[in-house]
Motif scaffolding. Sequence first.
Motif, mmCIF file in Angstrom:
data_model
loop_
_atom_site.group_PDB
_atom_site.id
_atom_site.type_symbol
_atom_site.label_atom_id
_atom_site.label_comp_id
_atom_site.label_asym_id
_atom_site.label_seq_id
_atom_site.Cartn_x
_atom_site.Cartn_y
_atom_site.Cartn_z
ATOM 1 N N GLU A 13 31.973 26.781 -10.145
ATOM 2 C CA GLU A 13 30.572 26.427 -9.905
ATOM 3 C C GLU A 13 30.320 26.350 -8.395
ATOM 4 O O GLU A 13 31.146 25.836 -7.645
ATOM 5 C CB GLU A 13 30.290 25.059 -10.539
ATOM 6 N N ILE A 14 29.189 26.895 -7.953
ATOM 7 C CA ILE A 14 28.869 26.880 -6.521
ATOM 8 C C ILE A 14 27.694 25.946 -6.290
ATOM 9 O O ILE A 14 26.654 26.067 -6.952
ATOM 10 C CB ILE A 14 28.527 28.301 -6.015
ATOM 11 N N PRO A 71 15.332 17.985 2.382
ATOM 12 C CA PRO A 71 15.702 18.920 1.301
ATOM 13 C C PRO A 71 17.207 19.129 1.118
ATOM 14 O O PRO A 71 17.597 19.780 0.163
ATOM 15 C CB PRO A 71 15.022 20.226 1.737
ATOM 16 N N TYR A 72 18.024 18.607 1.990
ATOM 17 C CA TYR A 72 19.445 18.991 1.943
ATOM 18 C C TYR A 72 20.376 17.902 1.441
ATOM 19 O O TYR A 72 21.587 18.035 1.549
ATOM 20 C CB TYR A 72 19.902 19.457 3.333
ATOM 21 N N THR A 73 19.829 16.792 0.951
ATOM 22 C CA THR A 73 20.725 15.686 0.620
ATOM 23 C C THR A 73 20.914 15.498 -0.889
ATOM 24 O O THR A 73 21.318 14.431 -1.323
ATOM 25 C CB THR A 73 20.225 14.376 1.257
ATOM 26 N N THR A 74 20.662 16.540 -1.664
ATOM 27 C CA THR A 74 20.920 16.415 -3.109
ATOM 28 C C THR A 74 21.840 17.507 -3.656
ATOM 29 O O THR A 74 22.558 17.275 -4.626
ATOM 30 C CB THR A 74 19.607 16.471 -3.921
ATOM 31 N N PHE A 75 21.872 18.689 -3.018
ATOM 32 C CA PHE A 75 22.537 19.829 -3.675
ATOM 33 C C PHE A 75 24.055 19.680 -3.779
ATOM 34 O O PHE A 75 24.694 20.335 -4.591
ATOM 35 C CB PHE A 75 22.177 21.155 -2.986
ATOM 36 N N GLU A 76 24.626 18.815 -2.962
ATOM 37 C CA GLU A 76 26.087 18.686 -3.007
ATOM 38 C C GLU A 76 26.566 17.830 -4.177
ATOM 39 O O GLU A 76 27.767 17.745 -4.424
ATOM 40 C CB GLU A 76 26.598 18.065 -1.706
ATOM 41 N N GLU A 88 29.283 16.732 3.107
ATOM 42 C CA GLU A 88 30.623 17.291 3.334
ATOM 43 C C GLU A 88 30.926 17.293 4.830
ATOM 44 O O GLU A 88 32.051 16.993 5.242
ATOM 45 C CB GLU A 88 30.764 18.713 2.759
ATOM 46 N N PHE A 89 29.926 17.608 5.647
ATOM 47 C CA PHE A 89 30.153 17.584 7.101
ATOM 48 C C PHE A 89 30.561 16.182 7.557
ATOM 49 O O PHE A 89 31.465 16.024 8.391
ATOM 50 C CB PHE A 89 28.905 18.042 7.863
ATOM 51 N N LEU A 90 29.902 15.157 7.015
ATOM 52 C CA LEU A 90 30.243 13.783 7.403
ATOM 53 C C LEU A 90 31.706 13.467 7.072
ATOM 54 O O LEU A 90 32.387 12.803 7.839
ATOM 55 C CB LEU A 90 29.330 12.789 6.679
#
Lengths: 135, 515
Positions: free
Chosen positions: A27-28, B42-47, B196-198
Amino acid sequence: MTTDTGIDTGIDTGIDTGFNKVIERPEIRSIGAYDFPSRSAQELYGDDQLVHVWYDGNPWFVAAACFRAPKAMSFGDFWAALLVPYHEEDPDWLASWTPADFEWGLDDAPWTPDEGASLASLGVGHKSVIRMVKK
Amino acid sequence: MTLTPDKPKAKARKLSMKERYSALTRDLDWDPSYVPADEMFPYTTFEGIKIHDWSKWEDPFRLTVDAYTKYQAEKDRRLYAVLDGFAQSQGHLSLTDASYLNAMKLFLQGVSPLEYQAHRNFAYLSRHLNGPGPRFASLCQSLDEIRHAQTEIHTLSNYNKYYSGFHSYLHMHDRVWYLSVPKSFFDDALSAGPFEFLIAIGFSFEYLLTNLLFVPFMSGASFNGDLPTMTFGFSAQSDESRHMTLGLEAIKFLLEQDPDNVPIVQHWIDKWFWRGYRVTALVAQMLDYMLPRKVMSWKEAFELYFEQQMLGGLFQDLAYYGIKPPRDVGKAIQEKEHLSHQAYWILYQFSHAAAFTTSVPSDETLDWLEEQYPDTFPTYRALWDKEKKNVANGGRHFVRGLPQLCQVCQIPMGFTEADSPFTICQRSVVFEGERYNFCSDGCQNIFEHEPVKFRQAWLPVHQIYQGNCGGADLGDVMQWYGMQPGDGGEYLGSPDHQNWLRWHAQADHSELGED
């Protein structure tokens, strides 16, 4: 496992190390569609491919060599044109050595290369690892 | 109509540091009303990381802009005074040896550009994290990182007047084979999500491995007469401790917010420990081989800074959250007896394509290494004995070709098996019809989680073979790398070595006088 400074890490590092293991696409998680090609796909080398040669048991060469070679090249030509010029830099290499002086492996399996046959017909694929050990 | 100025009112009470900090962070935060919050961030949910309450972030330090700039300006003034004094007094002549600067060439080419990249990504975090506390902490770190990049470049620029290998570090960082190791490491983090960067940089790089990455260079400087670099190190130290507290707060915050975050964070710790640890191979060989006056061995550094401080301290605390030590830590521990010898042997035989020089270690160094590594070094010493004979016969071991690279760490595959420590470790998997090669279980494991990302790796050897690096022969590639004659190869007889002997011979004559 426990370190020699006495710390128990409580972990097991088992991994399937089968050399030809095929993996599925996981999964990506990404912000959009994420599917990009390999930057080293065989097609980028035309009729050639990359071939690794690992002189196992000889630490003079710190890592295996990486060559670009035609798929149709015979093993005899590969030996004479690429493999020997690279390895004869070792002061212990003898000019009289032939492939018969070595035991051979291909991608972790025993292998008997025929000098007249092409690399491709001998099963050497893109980024394969040819292993040689002095008899 | 004339405007009369208002009469001065009663002097406003000066806010305390704590109040000013609160005004700067929490008071400058607002809930968006024109757009939904997930559109603003917009970038703090996809991970897959779940954050329920950003206000639970405990600010690891409280700094305001005026306090920050005041401290940093004082430190810069002290550093610049040292730089001026060192330059004016020809301080470079009092280094232990010109070969010491190989360590600094590696630092400038390999590490300083990472400081700049860290600056960029922390600036991104200071915009894109939802909480005001972590945004401001990221802003401070972003400013630190660009200051570090600038002061390192400024500090080392003095050596560029006299020594080779310092001239085109940015150009080289993007192109040269051994610099693809730190560059690809950081590019991997830059192209990950903010959480992930953190964990990758804030926690693993700046906390877990910082003492192994940073301290050896600065201690090496102090032991070898490099006053400017040592002063830079001191100047950066107070920032580094702030970065460590940020990294630690970041991981605790993620773990406390939701139990579902734990396995995600565990995988990032596993991944980024191994990614960072592989970069430390460059530090290991620097400590054991490049410093004319030794500080400590890699093995000692690893035991002190990693085994005792991290495994014995940090991970005991993180166990409370269900976090285990990195999965490949056992391999790193086993390698402490081998890593520096294998890494220097790589650099030695490929230094004709590098912007630093190498040489057979002196007998004194060989004896020291044998004392430090009594169980393993005799085997490596036999290789140096063979090379000494080779040199006596007019040879010099430079490999006539290109090595196999690991798809993940991009280091020539010179590392060995844990259970057979003088056998090269070969790993490979097949993904969507193509074979990929790895130096270790650690690198293989990373690939298996993200094959679509890592199959795009810009591997220097493969790029040369595709004709993307200036041409087919070594000279073409060196030109494309931005190298000049004398940048790399053997140290003995190199321009740096010859100049060093000439400068010191001149100094000696002037002291001896006519008689």
